[in-house]
Design a protein around this motif. Sequence first.
Motif, mmCIF file in Angstrom:
data_model
loop_
_atom_site.group_PDB
_atom_site.id
_atom_site.type_symbol
_atom_site.label_atom_id
_atom_site.label_comp_id
_atom_site.label_asym_id
_atom_site.label_seq_id
_atom_site.Cartn_x
_atom_site.Cartn_y
_atom_site.Cartn_z
ATOM 1 N N GLU A 121 1.037 -1.054 0.055
ATOM 2 C CA GLU A 121 0.035 0.027 -0.013
ATOM 3 C C GLU A 121 0.749 1.313 -0.100
ATOM 4 O O GLU A 121 0.584 2.176 -0.751
ATOM 5 N N GLU A 122 1.745 1.177 0.900
ATOM 6 C CA GLU A 122 2.819 2.347 0.920
ATOM 7 C C GLU A 122 3.470 2.672 -0.528
ATOM 8 O O GLU A 122 3.518 3.855 -0.807
ATOM 9 N N GLN A 123 3.734 1.460 -1.353
ATOM 10 C CA GLN A 123 4.498 1.911 -2.670
ATOM 11 C C GLN A 123 3.341 2.498 -3.682
ATOM 12 O O GLN A 123 3.756 3.349 -4.345
ATOM 13 N N ILE A 124 2.249 1.773 -3.446
ATOM 14 C CA ILE A 124 1.088 2.239 -4.433
ATOM 15 C C ILE A 124 0.640 3.906 -4.181
ATOM 16 O O ILE A 124 0.699 4.553 -5.244
ATOM 17 N N LEU A 125 0.640 4.143 -2.843
ATOM 18 C CA LEU A 125 0.308 5.718 -2.585
ATOM 19 C C LEU A 125 1.646 6.474 -2.708
ATOM 20 O O LEU A 125 1.372 7.517 -3.424
ATOM 21 N N ALA A 126 2.824 5.996 -2.819
ATOM 22 C CA ALA A 126 4.135 6.806 -3.013
ATOM 23 C C ALA A 126 4.078 7.257 -4.435
ATOM 24 O O ALA A 126 4.437 8.246 -4.871
ATOM 25 N N ILE A 127 3.628 6.204 -5.384
ATOM 26 C CA ILE A 127 3.727 6.340 -6.918
ATOM 27 C C ILE A 127 2.525 7.335 -7.203
ATOM 28 O O ILE A 127 2.791 8.172 -7.972
ATOM 29 N N THR A 128 1.466 7.201 -6.730
ATOM 30 C CA THR A 128 0.582 7.890 -6.835
ATOM 31 C C THR A 128 0.724 9.261 -6.615
ATOM 32 O O THR A 128 0.254 10.503 -7.407
ATOM 33 N N ASN A 129 1.326 9.534 -5.282
ATOM 34 C CA ASN A 129 1.393 11.037 -4.890
ATOM 35 C C ASN A 129 2.337 11.686 -5.658
ATOM 36 O O ASN A 129 2.401 12.802 -5.893
ATOM 37 N N HIS A 130 3.500 10.955 -6.143
ATOM 38 C CA HIS A 130 4.361 11.499 -6.914
ATOM 39 C C HIS A 130 4.071 11.950 -8.356
ATOM 40 O O HIS A 130 4.231 13.116 -9.027
ATOM 41 N N ALA A 131 3.034 11.207 -8.959
ATOM 42 C CA ALA A 131 2.071 11.766 -10.100
ATOM 43 C C ALA A 131 1.629 12.849 -9.881
ATOM 44 O O ALA A 131 1.276 14.028 -10.653
ATOM 45 N N GLU A 132 0.779 13.278 -8.547
ATOM 46 C CA GLU A 132 0.186 14.339 -8.136
ATOM 47 C C GLU A 132 1.231 15.469 -8.210
ATOM 48 O O GLU A 132 0.819 16.654 -8.475
ATOM 49 N N MET A 133 2.510 15.327 -7.687
ATOM 50 C CA MET A 133 3.423 16.224 -7.428
ATOM 51 C C MET A 133 3.858 16.768 -8.968
ATOM 52 O O MET A 133 3.909 18.009 -9.002
ATOM 53 N N ILE A 134 3.818 15.787 -10.038
ATOM 54 C CA ILE A 134 3.981 16.315 -11.309
ATOM 55 C C ILE A 134 2.851 17.182 -11.735
ATOM 56 O O ILE A 134 3.051 18.008 -12.482
ATOM 57 N N ASN A 135 1.697 16.807 -11.547
ATOM 58 C CA ASN A 135 0.343 17.537 -11.901
ATOM 59 C C ASN A 135 0.408 18.802 -11.369
ATOM 60 O O ASN A 135 -0.068 19.586 -11.994
ATOM 61 N N HIS A 136 0.707 18.993 -9.985
ATOM 62 C CA HIS A 136 0.204 20.180 -9.459
ATOM 63 C C HIS A 136 1.413 21.025 -8.637
ATOM 64 O O HIS A 136 1.033 21.907 -8.234
ATOM 65 N N GLY A 137 2.545 20.569 -8.955
ATOM 66 C CA GLY A 137 3.841 21.289 -8.656
ATOM 67 C C GLY A 137 3.842 20.954 -7.248
ATOM 68 O O GLY A 137 5.214 21.007 -6.710
ATOM 69 N N LYS A 138 2.932 20.811 -6.391
ATOM 70 C CA LYS A 138 3.329 20.444 -4.766
ATOM 71 C C LYS A 138 1.740 19.730 -4.510
ATOM 72 O O LYS A 138 0.707 19.944 -4.573
ATOM 73 N N ALA A 139 2.101 18.455 -3.711
ATOM 74 C CA ALA A 139 1.107 17.771 -3.212
ATOM 75 C C ALA A 139 1.275 17.229 -1.843
ATOM 76 O O ALA A 139 2.191 16.996 -1.627
ATOM 77 N N SER A 140 -0.065 17.303 -1.170
ATOM 78 C CA SER A 140 0.305 17.004 0.416
ATOM 79 C C SER A 140 0.269 15.427 0.413
ATOM 80 O O SER A 140 0.760 15.002 1.568
ATOM 81 N N GLY A 141 -0.250 14.702 -0.449
ATOM 82 C CA GLY A 141 -0.772 13.294 -0.044
ATOM 83 C C GLY A 141 -1.944 13.190 0.147
ATOM 84 O O GLY A 141 -2.512 11.961 0.440
ATOM 85 N N LEU A 142 -2.815 14.118 0.258
ATOM 86 C CA LEU A 142 -4.351 13.975 0.922
ATOM 87 C C LEU A 142 -5.267 13.333 -0.258
ATOM 88 O O LEU A 142 -6.075 12.387 0.014
ATOM 89 N N ASP A 143 -5.060 13.874 -1.491
ATOM 90 C CA ASP A 143 -5.989 13.269 -2.541
ATOM 91 C C ASP A 143 -5.775 11.830 -2.704
ATOM 92 O O ASP A 143 -6.563 10.912 -2.773
ATOM 93 N N ALA A 144 -4.178 11.372 -2.691
ATOM 94 C CA ALA A 144 -4.064 9.887 -2.971
ATOM 95 C C ALA A 144 -4.429 9.164 -1.819
ATOM 96 O O ALA A 144 -5.093 8.122 -2.130
ATOM 97 N N ALA A 145 -4.439 9.671 -0.548
ATOM 98 C CA ALA A 145 -4.848 8.951 0.513
ATOM 99 C C ALA A 145 -6.526 8.989 0.393
ATOM 100 O O ALA A 145 -6.975 7.721 0.796
ATOM 101 N N THR A 146 -7.204 9.740 -0.078
ATOM 102 C CA THR A 146 -8.605 9.799 0.083
ATOM 103 C C THR A 146 -9.235 8.999 -1.117
ATOM 104 O O THR A 146 -10.231 8.316 -0.894
ATOM 105 N N VAL A 147 -8.732 9.143 -2.322
ATOM 106 C CA VAL A 147 -9.238 8.324 -3.198
ATOM 107 C C VAL A 147 -8.799 6.644 -3.099
ATOM 108 O O VAL A 147 -9.389 5.950 -3.696
ATOM 109 N N ASN A 148 -7.957 6.530 -2.167
ATOM 110 C CA ASN A 148 -7.693 4.935 -1.832
ATOM 111 C C ASN A 148 -8.407 4.808 -0.584
ATOM 112 O O ASN A 148 -8.247 3.560 -0.275
ATOM 113 N N SER A 149 -9.353 5.565 0.064
ATOM 114 C CA SER A 149 -10.071 5.101 1.301
ATOM 115 C C SER A 149 -11.513 4.914 1.024
ATOM 116 O O SER A 149 -12.244 5.485 0.152
#
Length: 302
Positions: A121-149
């Motif tokens: 789960e940690e690896q999957i969320l890390a990859i998802t959140n890195h994609a968010e960083m690319i998309n938005h410039g800065k990402a907290s991890g909140l979106d990745a965590a919530t779409v996974n919950s």
Amino acid sequence: MKSSYLAHGKVILIGEHSVVYGYDALAMPINSLHIKTTVEPAPEMWMDTERYQGPFFMAPNEYNGLKYVVKKMLELAASTEQLKISYTGQIPIERGLGSSATVALATTRAMDDYFKLNLTEEQILAITNHAEMINHGKASGLDAATVNSNYLVFFNQKDGPRVLKAKLGATLLIMDTGELGSTKEAVMQVHDQIKASPQAADKLKRLGKLADRTKTSWLNHDAGQIGTYFNEAQEILCSFDLSTAKINQLQKIALAHQALGFKLSGSGLGGIVIALCKNHAVAQTIADHSQKIAVNSWIEEI
């Protein structure tokens, strides 16, 4: 062989922008809005979405986060296999509903299944959140965590996501302004103001505190109090120039028709708004009166 994964969207209840700076935020999944990713063999690497059909790595820059996910997963699988990756679903993009995190998560999980990688789960969320960083410039991890919950998520960057299974006993009306928000632009706008003004930094801290208090009131089933926190949060977000004329119009309608509280959700500058209501009937009344302004609406029992 074919692998698919269905991922749902999300809505931030409170704490957007402040969460990027380490404060708390509260977000919830929206199971009625989802995107399905399907991975299957193909003669060449191919992307199939509603807006783009063509060679995967020649897709427009808005898909750069997805390109990262696919490259990373092929690397982890040590594979040069050609794939067709298709996306179907109905989460409007650039509205604050988590579309970019949803497609990144669904792609990671579908490819994980396709190649039988068994990532954690940690690896999957890390990859998802890195994609968010690319998309938005800065990402907290909140979106990745919530779409996974499947439950409400209370989140900060230090402690990560904590699940809240308690129900509030109220109704949430989500309305789409139809205006495309730019997370990158909004995040930079807030960043510049905080850098220039200690008062702006204090407001951001207050937004994080309101998220803490919302969590406490949620556990106490005090929807009325949460409504007041929503209204104060909206004032703060407005002070960062993140509201729009449409958002302000929808606020007037919601509060005039018995909403307990109202605020924009997500980065702002457009996107979606939320109105906390005591029941479904109130939410429906507000939605009916907002039809000429909002392009779509959804009602969730919370």
